[in-house]
Scaffold this motif. Structure first.
Motif, short mmCIF file in Angstrom:
data_model
loop_
_atom_site.label_atom_id
_atom_site.label_comp_id
_atom_site.label_asym_id
_atom_site.label_seq_id
_atom_site.Cartn_x
_atom_site.Cartn_y
_atom_site.Cartn_z
N ARG A 107 0.91 -1.07 -0.15
CA ARG A 107 -0.28 0.22 0.15
C ARG A 107 0.98 1.17 0.36
NH1 ARG A 107 -4.60 -2.07 4.15
NH2 ARG A 107 -4.94 -3.40 3.01
N ILE A 108 2.08 1.07 0.52
CA ILE A 108 2.61 2.14 1.05
C ILE A 108 3.72 2.57 -0.65
CG2 ILE A 108 4.97 3.09 2.23
CD1 ILE A 108 4.11 1.27 4.62
N VAL A 109 4.07 1.48 -1.57
CA VAL A 109 4.82 1.83 -2.49
C VAL A 109 4.02 2.49 -3.08
CG1 VAL A 109 6.31 0.33 -4.40
CG2 VAL A 109 6.70 -0.25 -2.12
N ARG A 110 2.92 1.67 -3.47
CA ARG A 110 1.56 1.90 -4.16
C ARG A 110 1.62 3.38 -4.51
NH1 ARG A 110 -3.15 -1.00 -6.04
NH2 ARG A 110 -4.89 0.48 -7.31
N THR A 111 1.02 4.58 -3.08
CA THR A 111 0.83 5.30 -2.89
C THR A 111 1.84 6.36 -3.33
OG1 THR A 111 -0.96 4.30 -1.13
CG2 THR A 111 0.20 6.85 -0.62
N VAL A 112 3.16 6.38 -2.79
CA VAL A 112 3.68 6.97 -3.00
C VAL A 112 4.73 7.25 -4.67
CG1 VAL A 112 6.47 6.59 -1.97
CG2 VAL A 112 5.78 6.54 -0.72
N ASN A 113 4.36 6.01 -4.65
CA ASN A 113 4.82 5.35 -6.91
C ASN A 113 3.50 6.54 -7.05
OD1 ASN A 113 6.00 4.85 -9.17
ND2 ASN A 113 3.77 3.62 -9.31
N ALA A 114 1.68 6.58 -6.90
CA ALA A 114 1.42 7.24 -7.40
C ALA A 114 1.73 9.02 -7.28
CB ALA A 114 0.05 7.11 -7.15
N TYR A 115 2.12 9.13 -6.34
CA TYR A 115 2.47 10.25 -5.45
C TYR A 115 3.45 11.42 -6.20
CZ TYR A 115 4.25 14.76 -2.99
OH TYR A 115 4.93 15.58 -3.01
N ASP A 116 4.70 10.61 -7.01
CA ASP A 116 5.71 10.19 -7.26
C ASP A 116 5.07 10.86 -9.27
OD1 ASP A 116 9.22 11.63 -6.83
OD2 ASP A 116 8.79 10.23 -8.80
N ASP A 117 4.65 9.61 -9.10
CA ASP A 117 4.41 10.51 -10.97
C ASP A 117 3.59 11.70 -11.00
OD1 ASP A 117 5.70 7.41 -11.33
OD2 ASP A 117 3.36 6.41 -11.62
N LEU A 118 2.08 11.69 -9.72
CA LEU A 118 1.62 12.56 -10.26
C LEU A 118 1.93 14.56 -10.08
CD1 LEU A 118 -1.36 11.75 -7.99
CD2 LEU A 118 -1.35 12.02 -10.48
N VAL A 119 3.43 14.50 -9.24
CA VAL A 119 3.91 15.85 -9.19
C VAL A 119 5.14 15.22 -9.99
CG1 VAL A 119 4.19 15.73 -6.52
CG2 VAL A 119 5.72 14.59 -7.15
#
Length: 176
Positions: free
Chosen positions: A121-133
């Motif tokens: 869950r952490i990797v999924r969310t942090v990856n999405a954050y980095d993709d979005l920024v």
């Protein structure tokens, strides 16, 4: 031996950048921020090391693709394609001799979050954050990315992980 293993994992993570599958620094950013979020959620010791290694390798499955994902951003892809890439990544992680937990996290990062271990869950969310920024201008872009994650908590991201990410970011990001 630990240092050699860590260097091997870091080199594998850079392979996606060198191959043009992901933007420079993406895996390192996701790994550092994932570790900080894991610490925020109470993980420690070996669990943080496994989380960091899985985060470094989270995009390794993209090396198996015939056509690279534009900018390496898997977030906008259909769920089935995200899952396929994650499974390819897990298979690669298993071949590297990484601990089984690393491969499981890599594989499970594309599962529905309610079915994932907290580390995935952490990797999924942090990856999405980095993709979005990526390409977002300044603090406003980071706030918009966090807002999009919060809006996606009904289906895509665990609210507790998103809020832990928000707390880490409010303190200025990962601190080792």
């Amino acid at each position: 031996m630990r240092a050699t293993y860590r260097q091997t994992i870091a080199s594998l993570a850079r392979a996606t950048e060198i191959a043009g599958c992901t933007p420079p620094g993406h895996a390192r950013r996701v790994a550092a921020l994932s570790r900080a979020v894991g610490r925020e959620l109470g993980l420690g010791g070996a669990d943080l090391d496994v989380l960091e290694h899985a985060a470094l390798m989270h995009d390794i499955g993209q090396l198996s693709l015939v056509d690279p994902v534009p900018d390496g951003a898997t977030v906008p892809l259909p769920a089935a394609e995200q899952r396929r890439i994650a499974l390819l990544g897990g298979a690669v992680a298993r071949q590297t001799g990484a601990p089984a937990q690393v491969a499981v996290i890599v594989e499970r990062q594309a599962d529905p979050y309610r079915e994932q271990p907290v580390t995935a869950r952490i990797v999924r969310t942090v990856n999405a954050y980095d993709d979005l920024v990526a390409g977002a201008a300044g603090p406003a872009g980071r706030l918009r990315a966090l807002e999009r994650l919060r809006l996606a908590t009904a289906r895509e991201h665990e609210p507790g992980v998103v809020e832990a990410l928000a707390r880490v970011l409010a303190r200025g990001g990962p601190a080792g």
